[in-house]
Design an enzyme around this catalytic site. Structure first.
Site, PDB file in Angstrom:
ATOM      1  N   ASP A 191       0.868  -1.192   0.000  1.00 46.98           N
ATOM      2  CA  ASP A 191       0.000   0.000   0.000  1.00 46.98           C
ATOM      3  C   ASP A 191       0.900   1.236   0.000  1.00 46.98           C
ATOM      4  OD1 ASP A 191      -3.154   0.692   1.150  1.00 46.98           O
ATOM      5  OD2 ASP A 191      -1.619   2.253   1.220  1.00 46.98           O
ATOM      6  N   ASP A 200      -3.935   2.399  -5.088  1.00 48.98           N
ATOM      7  CA  ASP A 200      -2.590   2.398  -4.489  1.00 48.98           C
ATOM      8  C   ASP A 200      -2.282   1.134  -3.696  1.00 48.98           C
ATOM      9  OD1 ASP A 200      -3.948   2.756  -2.052  1.00 48.98           O
ATOM     10  OD2 ASP A 200      -2.377   4.062  -1.277  1.00 48.98           O
ATOM     11  N   GLU A 201      -2.983   0.039  -3.989  1.00 48.93           N
ATOM     12  CA  GLU A 201      -2.706  -1.176  -3.213  1.00 48.93           C
ATOM     13  C   GLU A 201      -2.865  -2.430  -4.060  1.00 48.93           C
ATOM     14  OE1 GLU A 201      -5.882  -2.178  -0.345  1.00 48.93           O
ATOM     15  OE2 GLU A 201      -6.819  -0.319  -0.970  1.00 48.93           O
TER      16      GLU A 201
HETATM   17  P1  TTP Z   1      -5.257   5.104   1.312  1.00 51.29           P
HETATM   18  O1  TTP Z   1      -4.242   4.053   0.957  1.00 51.29           O
HETATM   19  O2  TTP Z   1      -6.356   4.745   2.245  1.00 51.29           O
HETATM   20  O3  TTP Z   1      -4.532   6.376   1.953  1.00 51.29           O
HETATM   21  P2  TTP Z   1      -3.132   7.043   1.600  1.00 51.29           P
HETATM   22  O4  TTP Z   1      -2.371   6.242   0.604  1.00 51.29           O
HETATM   23  O5  TTP Z   1      -3.341   8.447   1.224  1.00 51.29           O
HETATM   24  O6  TTP Z   1      -2.394   7.036   2.999  1.00 51.29           O
HETATM   25  P3  TTP Z   1      -1.753   5.810   3.776  1.00 51.29           P
HETATM   26  O7  TTP Z   1      -0.288   6.119   3.877  1.00 51.29           O
HETATM   27  O8  TTP Z   1      -2.402   5.800   5.112  1.00 51.29           O
HETATM   28  O9  TTP Z   1      -2.006   4.557   2.966  1.00 51.29           O
HETATM   29  O10 TTP Z   1      -5.922   5.657  -0.005  1.00 51.29           O
HETATM   30  C1  TTP Z   1      -5.218   5.801  -1.241  1.00 51.29           C
HETATM   31  C2  TTP Z   1      -5.660   7.062  -1.950  1.00 51.29           C
HETATM   32  O11 TTP Z   1      -7.065   7.046  -2.143  1.00 51.29           O
HETATM   33  C3  TTP Z   1      -5.356   8.340  -1.176  1.00 51.29           C
HETATM   34  O12 TTP Z   1      -4.049   8.823  -1.427  1.00 51.29           O
HETATM   35  C4  TTP Z   1      -6.430   9.277  -1.652  1.00 51.29           C
HETATM   36  C5  TTP Z   1      -7.598   8.355  -2.014  1.00 51.29           C
HETATM   37  N1  TTP Z   1      -8.638   8.438  -0.962  1.00 51.29           N
HETATM   38  C6  TTP Z   1      -9.666   9.349  -1.110  1.00 51.29           C
HETATM   39  O13 TTP Z   1      -9.741  10.038  -2.138  1.00 51.29           O
HETATM   40  N2  TTP Z   1     -10.605   9.443  -0.124  1.00 51.29           N
HETATM   41  C7  TTP Z   1     -10.551   8.687   1.010  1.00 51.29           C
HETATM   42  O14 TTP Z   1     -11.408   8.817   1.895  1.00 51.29           O
HETATM   43  C8  TTP Z   1      -9.482   7.751   1.152  1.00 51.29           C
HETATM   44  C9  TTP Z   1      -9.385   6.902   2.385  1.00 51.29           C
HETATM   45  C10 TTP Z   1      -8.553   7.662   0.152  1.00 51.29           C
HETATM   46 MG    MG Z   2      -2.175   4.153   0.798  1.00 52.05          MG
END
Ligand code: TTP
Ligand code: MG
Length: 363
Positions: free
Chosen positions: A13, A111-112
């Site tokens: 992720d 992103d995962e």
């Molecule tokens: P996530 O992997 O949940 O968050 P992240 O990558 O920003 O942070 P982390 O380091 O905790 O993994 O989500 C991936 C992307 O999805 C994030 O960059 C933006 C988008 N997203 C939204 O647009 N709205 C949301 O509520 C969430 C949770 C994510």
């Molecule tokens: Mg993320």
């Protein structure tokens, strides 16, 4: 090779994905709090935070928080609009790198992704080294940082990847699954939303260990079939294979204009109508969506799509706002539009979805 029947699964992720792409592309942002989302308009803006970098998280800013609140918490942060033209190619590039590490690969969002590396590594020690190699390759080739969870299945790998962020690697071999899960809050389990967590907490079930010790019959009585599934999850077992998407669910509608629409207002009116219909169906089915996809076909049949992630929702208004922005991002050349479509994917039951929102808020 891992022992027969023992699997080794990665969940990768990216760290603060959208914000990481923005800071990578603009060195002036390095070290500063960066918030990606709606326009804060000096604190009066509507809409929410998509994500923010770890510097901004120190101020308490989180995904899905109203942008006005984020502005109050840190007015000096850099506030940037969501720009999928940057994130989609970055995501694609990362996914290509990940697939070099195993052909048994399953993207799980922008992103995962999951990887089954059982055939590549003989044990979890080797898997840890491979995870480190993968993490370094992603950083070197894309400038983006990711965290990796390594476990005997998807459930554990997913929980592990968020355990040590950013740029973390968390390895949970089979013999450590129970000690790893024991102290974690019940909200870490897939499907446990705010309501379920509150109910469990009110019955003095706070940790996953508490939940394992709880009477499964009482859980089923209170939560239905989900209670039984939840109890089984506390043992950290999960047979789902990597690479097989669990029933790709989506709900969508399209409209072809009688005559090509050159006026964006006409296109947007149709987007509103389609969003309303799709939103209604989502609610009727008891789902929530995480991803909004729009399609625009121009005169001459050239077709473009764009997609964006939102906080889990079943709201027609959330869908409409996201769909409008995405359609506008495709239509800005002002070309006549022949067809427009609105679709939602990443659907999960209402229970599962609240999980993500809560998880994000607490992180
Ligand atoms: P996530 O992997 O949940 O968050 P992240 O990558 O920003 O942070 P982390 O380091 O905790 O993994 O989500 C991936 C992307 O999805 C994030 O960059 C933006 C988008 N997203 C939204 O647009 N709205 C949301 O509520 C969430 C949770 C994510
Ligand atoms: Mg993320």
């Amino acid at each position: 090779m891992a022992k027969p029947q023992e699997r080794i699964v990665f969940h990768v992720d990216l760290d603060c994905f959208y914000a990481a792409v923005e800071t990578r592309d603009d060195p002036k942002l390095a070290g500063k709090p960066v918030v990606v989302g709606a326009d804060p308009k000096g604190g009066t803006g509507r809409g929410v935070v998509a994500t923010c970098n770890y510097e901004a998280r120190k101020f308490g800013i989180r995904s899905a928080m109203p942008i006005s609140k984020a502005y109050k918490l840190c007015p000096s942060a850099a506030f940037l609009p969501v720009d999928f033209e940057k994130y989609v190619p970055a995501s694609r590039q990362v996914m290509e790198i990940l697939q070099r590490y195993s052909a048994v690969f399953e993207p799980a969002g922008i992103d995962e992704a999951y990887l089954d590396v059982s055939k590549k590594c003989k044990d979890f020690k080797e898997a840890q080294m491979l995870a480190r190699e993968l993490q370094q390759a992603v950083l070197k080739e894309t400038g983006l940082s990711c965290s990796v969870g390594v476990g005997p299945n998807k459930l554990i790998a997913k929980i592990a990847s968020s355990f040590r962020k950013p740029f973390g690697i968390t390895v949970v071999p089979p013999q450590l699954v129970l000690p790893f899960l024991d102290p974690l809050p019940v909200g870490e389990l897939w499907g446990v939303g705010k309501k379920t967590a509150a109910w469990l907490n009110s019955h003095l079930i706070n940790s996953i260990k508490d939940l394992r010790m709880a009477d499964p019959v009482a859980l089923v009585e209170a939560l239905g079939e989900f209670g039984g599934r939840l109890h089984r999850m506390t043992y950290g077992e999960d047979d789902r294979p990597v690479g097989v998407e669990t029933e790709l669910k989506s709900i969508g509608r399209e409209h072809t204009f009688q005559s090509d629409a050159a006026d964006p207002a006409i296109v947007l009116r149709e987007v509103d109508r389609l969003s309303e219909d799709v939103g209604r169906e989502v609610r009727e089915e008891g789902w929530q969506f995480r991803t909004v996809v729009v399609k625009v076909r121009f005169a001459g049949f050239e077709t473009h799509t764009a997609q964006g992630r939102v906080a889990p929702s079943d709201s027609g208004a959330v869908l409409r706002d996201a769909a409008r922005n995405l359609v506008l991002s495709l239509c800005r050349e002002g070309r006549p539009v022949r067809l427009v479509g609105v679709k939602v994917t990443d659907l999960e039951s209402t229970e599962g979805q609240t999980h993500l929102a809560q998880f994000t808020a607490e992180r």
